[in-house]
Design a protein around this motif. Structure first.
Motif, short mmCIF file in Angstrom:
data_model
loop_
_atom_site.label_atom_id
_atom_site.label_comp_id
_atom_site.label_asym_id
_atom_site.label_seq_id
_atom_site.Cartn_x
_atom_site.Cartn_y
_atom_site.Cartn_z
N GLN A 76 0.85 -1.19 0.00
CA GLN A 76 0.00 0.00 0.00
C GLN A 76 0.88 1.25 0.00
N ILE A 77 0.28 2.36 -0.34
CA ILE A 77 0.94 3.65 -0.17
C ILE A 77 0.27 4.36 0.99
N GLU A 111 17.49 -1.73 -6.36
CA GLU A 111 16.94 -1.61 -7.71
C GLU A 111 16.48 -2.99 -8.17
N GLY A 112 15.28 -3.05 -8.74
CA GLY A 112 14.74 -4.32 -9.18
C GLY A 112 13.94 -5.06 -8.14
N SER A 113 13.83 -4.49 -6.93
CA SER A 113 13.01 -5.12 -5.89
C SER A 113 11.54 -5.00 -6.24
N MET A 114 10.71 -5.79 -5.55
CA MET A 114 9.28 -5.73 -5.77
C MET A 114 8.76 -4.32 -5.58
N GLU A 115 9.24 -3.64 -4.54
CA GLU A 115 8.76 -2.29 -4.23
C GLU A 115 9.14 -1.31 -5.34
N ARG A 116 10.39 -1.39 -5.80
CA ARG A 116 10.85 -0.47 -6.84
C ARG A 116 10.15 -0.74 -8.17
N VAL A 117 9.97 -2.01 -8.49
CA VAL A 117 9.28 -2.36 -9.73
C VAL A 117 7.84 -1.85 -9.70
N VAL A 150 9.58 12.75 4.47
CA VAL A 150 9.07 12.34 3.16
C VAL A 150 7.56 12.57 3.14
N ASP A 151 7.00 12.56 1.95
CA ASP A 151 5.57 12.85 1.80
C ASP A 151 4.69 11.61 1.87
N ALA A 152 5.27 10.44 1.56
CA ALA A 152 4.49 9.20 1.54
C ALA A 152 5.42 8.03 1.80
N LEU A 153 4.83 6.85 1.93
CA LEU A 153 5.58 5.63 2.24
C LEU A 153 5.01 4.48 1.43
N PHE A 154 5.89 3.66 0.85
CA PHE A 154 5.49 2.41 0.19
C PHE A 154 5.84 1.27 1.14
N GLU A 155 4.84 0.46 1.52
CA GLU A 155 5.11 -0.60 2.49
C GLU A 155 3.97 -1.62 2.49
N GLN A 156 4.17 -2.71 3.20
CA GLN A 156 3.14 -3.72 3.40
C GLN A 156 2.47 -3.48 4.76
N PRO A 157 1.17 -3.78 4.87
CA PRO A 157 0.44 -3.41 6.08
C PRO A 157 0.98 -4.04 7.36
#
Length: 276
Positions: A76-77, A111-117, A150-157
């Motif tokens: 989620q973001i 680079e190339g991780s699930m999150e980055r992709v 930072v303004d937002a976060l990419f992560e798993q719940p």
């Protein structure tokens, strides 16, 4: 899981952590260990993406036998709950586009991780330019959002469960095929006009493909039943790992891994990365 299997079988399991290289250190150590059925590997989906980039590395669906996938989750973001510049996904996208590339989101560094992709999928689909600020460790990543760096976060719940329960973070986009009941008010990427298959984060347990067949069958039984132990179910519940189906038996795990490898391989090629 080690505790759950021991509860079930009475057999103690010695845990040997091998950190480093997004799991490559652990994988290398495991593949060098005797294939006698007494050694089990725990690994995440990084093993699948690593093989997608370099086919000389072990294929978790062929060079290993998945005993069970015991955790499957989506991304989620997130924004701060008290954020006033934007409050939902549409207003966030509009705000980011108005920042002329100066908006930021905390993410992992590889680079190339699930999150980055996945972030590449999102920015391509929305024509949105946002700086990805890299953090190898979770705590600094979460602290950066909490503190306004930072303004937002990419992560798993499951990783930000404490912040969700404390009302400090709120999700504005779910990257999954449907809205999980726990986040019924949050739109999915598909609902937001992004047409890509969501990559999932998953964790599983494996044994070497050359291990004796009778020991492989016993390990399948032990780890698949271990998943059902009350102690393990309580653990998954505490980590938001019951929001969607977190279990795959051997054949289901092979299917998930094989599809993930194909997805990563396609996107790596599209990104211009050298796929071997």
């Amino acid at each position: 899981m080690a505790e759950a299997v021991t509860e079930l079988t009475g057999i103690p399991i010695n845990r040997d952590h091998k950190p480093g290289g997004s799991g490559t250190v652990g994988m290398t150590a495991y593949m060098a260990a005797p294939a006698d059925g007494y050694n089990v590997l725990e690994h995440i989906d990084d093993a699948s993406s690593a093989h997608a980039l370099n086919s000389a590395l072990p294929n978790p669906a062929k060079d290993l036998i998945p005993l069970a996938i015991s955790q499957v989750t989506f991304s989620q973001i997130y924004i701060r709950s008290n954020e006033t510049r934007f409050t939902d996904w549409p207003s966030f996208v509009a705000w980011v586009k108005a920042q002329d590339g100066k908006a930021t989101i905390a993410n992992v560094s590889k680079e190339g991780s699930m999150e980055r992709v996945t972030m590449k999928f999102i920015t391509d689909a929305t024509d949105m330019s946002i700086q990805q600020i890299s953090f190898d460790k979770g705590a600094p990543r979460y602290g950066a959002l909490l503190g306004g760096q930072v303004d937002a976060l990419f992560e798993q719940p499951g990783d930000v469960g404490n912040f969700l329960e404390a009302g400090q973070f709120k999700p504005i986009l779910t990257i999954f095929g449907e809205r999980p009941d726990a986040f019924a008010e949050v739109p999915t990427h598909l609902e937001s006009g992004m047409d890509f298959d969501a990559l999932l984060r998953f964790r599983g347990f494996y044994v070497h493909a050359d291990a004796p067949a009778d020991r492989v069958e016993w390990l399948k039984w032990a780890f698949q039943r271990g998943y059902c132990e009350d102690s393990y179910q309580a653990f998954n519940e505490s980590k938001f790992m019951t929001v969607i189906d977190s279990y795959r038996e051997t054949e289901g795990a092979k299917d998930l891994i094989t599809r993930s490898i194909a997805q990563y391989r396609d996107v790596y090629k599209a990104m211009g990365m050298e796929v071997q």
